[in-house]
Write a protein that holds these residues in place. Structure first.
Motif, PDB file in Angstrom:
ATOM      1  N   GLU A 130     -49.842 -87.582 -53.526  1.00  0.00           N
ATOM      2  CA  GLU A 130     -49.651 -88.603 -53.585  1.00  0.00           C
ATOM      3  C   GLU A 130     -48.146 -88.507 -52.936  1.00  0.00           C
ATOM      4  OE1 GLU A 130     -48.942 -89.939 -57.416  1.00  0.00           O
ATOM      5  OE2 GLU A 130     -48.831 -88.110 -57.970  1.00  0.00           O
ATOM      6  N   THR A 131     -47.794 -89.620 -53.304  1.00  0.00           N
ATOM      7  CA  THR A 131     -45.657 -89.905 -52.196  1.00  0.00           C
ATOM      8  C   THR A 131     -44.823 -89.311 -53.487  1.00  0.00           C
ATOM      9  OG1 THR A 131     -45.394 -91.579 -52.707  1.00  0.00           O
ATOM     10  CG2 THR A 131     -46.296 -91.300 -50.350  1.00  0.00           C
ATOM     11  N   PRO A 132     -43.910 -88.893 -53.124  1.00  0.00           N
ATOM     12  CA  PRO A 132     -42.947 -88.399 -54.178  1.00  0.00           C
ATOM     13  C   PRO A 132     -42.409 -89.392 -55.579  1.00  0.00           C
ATOM     14  CG  PRO A 132     -42.479 -87.585 -51.716  1.00  0.00           C
ATOM     15  CD  PRO A 132     -43.458 -88.606 -51.367  1.00  0.00           C
ATOM     16  N   HIS A 133     -42.273 -90.455 -53.972  1.00  0.00           N
ATOM     17  CA  HIS A 133     -41.486 -91.986 -54.880  1.00  0.00           C
ATOM     18  C   HIS A 133     -43.073 -92.319 -55.497  1.00  0.00           C
ATOM     19  CE1 HIS A 133     -42.253 -96.632 -56.014  1.00  0.00           C
ATOM     20  NE2 HIS A 133     -40.845 -96.185 -56.211  1.00  0.00           N
ATOM     21  N   GLY A 134     -44.196 -92.626 -55.718  1.00  0.00           N
ATOM     22  CA  GLY A 134     -45.603 -92.246 -56.384  1.00  0.00           C
ATOM     23  C   GLY A 134     -45.749 -91.415 -57.391  1.00  0.00           C
ATOM     24  N   ARG A 160     -43.797 -85.558 -46.367  1.00  0.00           N
ATOM     25  CA  ARG A 160     -45.491 -84.756 -46.062  1.00  0.00           C
ATOM     26  C   ARG A 160     -45.956 -83.336 -46.635  1.00  0.00           C
ATOM     27  NH1 ARG A 160     -42.557 -85.842 -41.174  1.00  0.00           N
ATOM     28  NH2 ARG A 160     -42.394 -84.122 -40.573  1.00  0.00           N
ATOM     29  N   ALA A 161     -44.876 -82.259 -46.547  1.00  0.00           N
ATOM     30  CA  ALA A 161     -45.551 -80.926 -47.558  1.00  0.00           C
ATOM     31  C   ALA A 161     -45.563 -81.684 -49.014  1.00  0.00           C
ATOM     32  CB  ALA A 161     -44.119 -80.175 -47.267  1.00  0.00           C
ATOM     33  N   PHE A 162     -44.688 -82.522 -49.816  1.00  0.00           N
ATOM     34  CA  PHE A 162     -45.169 -83.327 -50.348  1.00  0.00           C
ATOM     35  C   PHE A 162     -46.290 -84.119 -51.089  1.00  0.00           C
ATOM     36  CE2 PHE A 162     -44.920 -85.406 -54.784  1.00  0.00           C
ATOM     37  CZ  PHE A 162     -44.521 -84.466 -56.003  1.00  0.00           C
ATOM     38  N   LYS A 163     -47.294 -84.819 -50.296  1.00  0.00           N
ATOM     39  CA  LYS A 163     -48.016 -85.313 -50.026  1.00  0.00           C
ATOM     40  C   LYS A 163     -49.105 -83.831 -50.068  1.00  0.00           C
ATOM     41  CE  LYS A 163     -50.628 -89.623 -49.100  1.00  0.00           C
ATOM     42  NZ  LYS A 163     -50.565 -91.217 -48.791  1.00  0.00           N
ATOM     43  N   LYS A 215     -51.765 -75.514 -47.124  1.00  0.00           N
ATOM     44  CA  LYS A 215     -51.761 -75.613 -46.157  1.00  0.00           C
ATOM     45  C   LYS A 215     -50.849 -76.839 -45.370  1.00  0.00           C
ATOM     46  CE  LYS A 215     -53.187 -74.661 -41.563  1.00  0.00           C
ATOM     47  NZ  LYS A 215     -54.059 -74.674 -40.040  1.00  0.00           N
ATOM     48  N   GLY A 216     -49.635 -76.455 -44.930  1.00  0.00           N
ATOM     49  CA  GLY A 216     -48.314 -77.296 -44.258  1.00  0.00           C
ATOM     50  C   GLY A 216     -47.939 -78.184 -45.633  1.00  0.00           C
ATOM     51  N   GLY A 217     -47.945 -77.667 -47.326  1.00  0.00           N
ATOM     52  CA  GLY A 217     -47.462 -78.508 -48.351  1.00  0.00           C
ATOM     53  C   GLY A 217     -46.278 -77.362 -48.932  1.00  0.00           C
TER      54      GLY A 217
END
Length: 180
Positions: free
Chosen positions: A117-121, A109-112, A68-70
């Motif tokens: 984790e963040t897109p960069h991480g 937000r959706a990726f995390k 949800k939210g992803g």
């Protein structure tokens, strides 16, 4: 000296354990797949060393059910494929958001929410995973490997590698090339 590659997680990973536990607790009632994902990440930190090369930057596959939210399943597939095929280049969150047809803020937000984790991480971990594979499968120098993984130079690779795995690329390479 043989580096310790498992059983004792790197300090950077130990610092993330409370965050991973919090994530597992948060999703326990809402989304069992995502809770399991967090618990698998925690248990991987303490798993015994396998007999072959370990690629510490690997992650379990994303949960099969959308969070949800992803990101939607098609968005996640497109992002993962795009990252994998463009690891040797600079990747921005704006590019990845464009792949998913979302605004940058919403994408992050959706990726995390989907990956934990963040897109960069995620991108940095994938770069280290590719570097590990190249170190074991080729005789290229660490400078060449760093560039092939989209990093600026060998020093950048070494800093990021040590932060992610707890050992230097040269120590890791010597250990695992001796095993093969």
């Amino acid at each position: 000296m043989t580096p310790t590659l498992a059983r004792t997680p790197p300090l950077a990973e130990i610092a993330r354990i409370p965050e991973l536990i919090e994530g597992a607790q948060r999703f326990l009632d809402e989304d069992v797949h995502m809770a399991r994902h967090y618990l698998e990440r925690i248990s991987a930190l303490f798993a015994p060393a396998p007999s072959g090369p370990i690629y510490l930057a690997e992650r379990p596959a994303p949960p099969p059910a959308p969070v949800k939210g992803g990101l939607a399943a098609w968005q996640m597939q497109k992002v993962l494929a795009y990252v994998e095929s463009h690891l040797d280049k600079t990747l921005s969150t704006e590019e990845l958001a464009g792949v998913t047809r979302l605004s940058t803020g919403h994408f992050c937000r959706a990726f995390k929410a989907s990956m934990g984790e963040t897109p960069h991480g995620f991108i940095m971990r994938q770069r280290i995973r590719r570097a590990q594979i190249l170190m074991v499968q080729s005789r290229e120098t660490l400078s060449q490997i760093a560039i092939a993984c989209g990093l600026t130079d060998q020093a950048h690779l070494t800093r990021l590698f040590r932060r992610t795995t707890g050992t230097t690329p040269m120590q890791w390479r010597r250990h695992w090339q001796g095993e093969i």
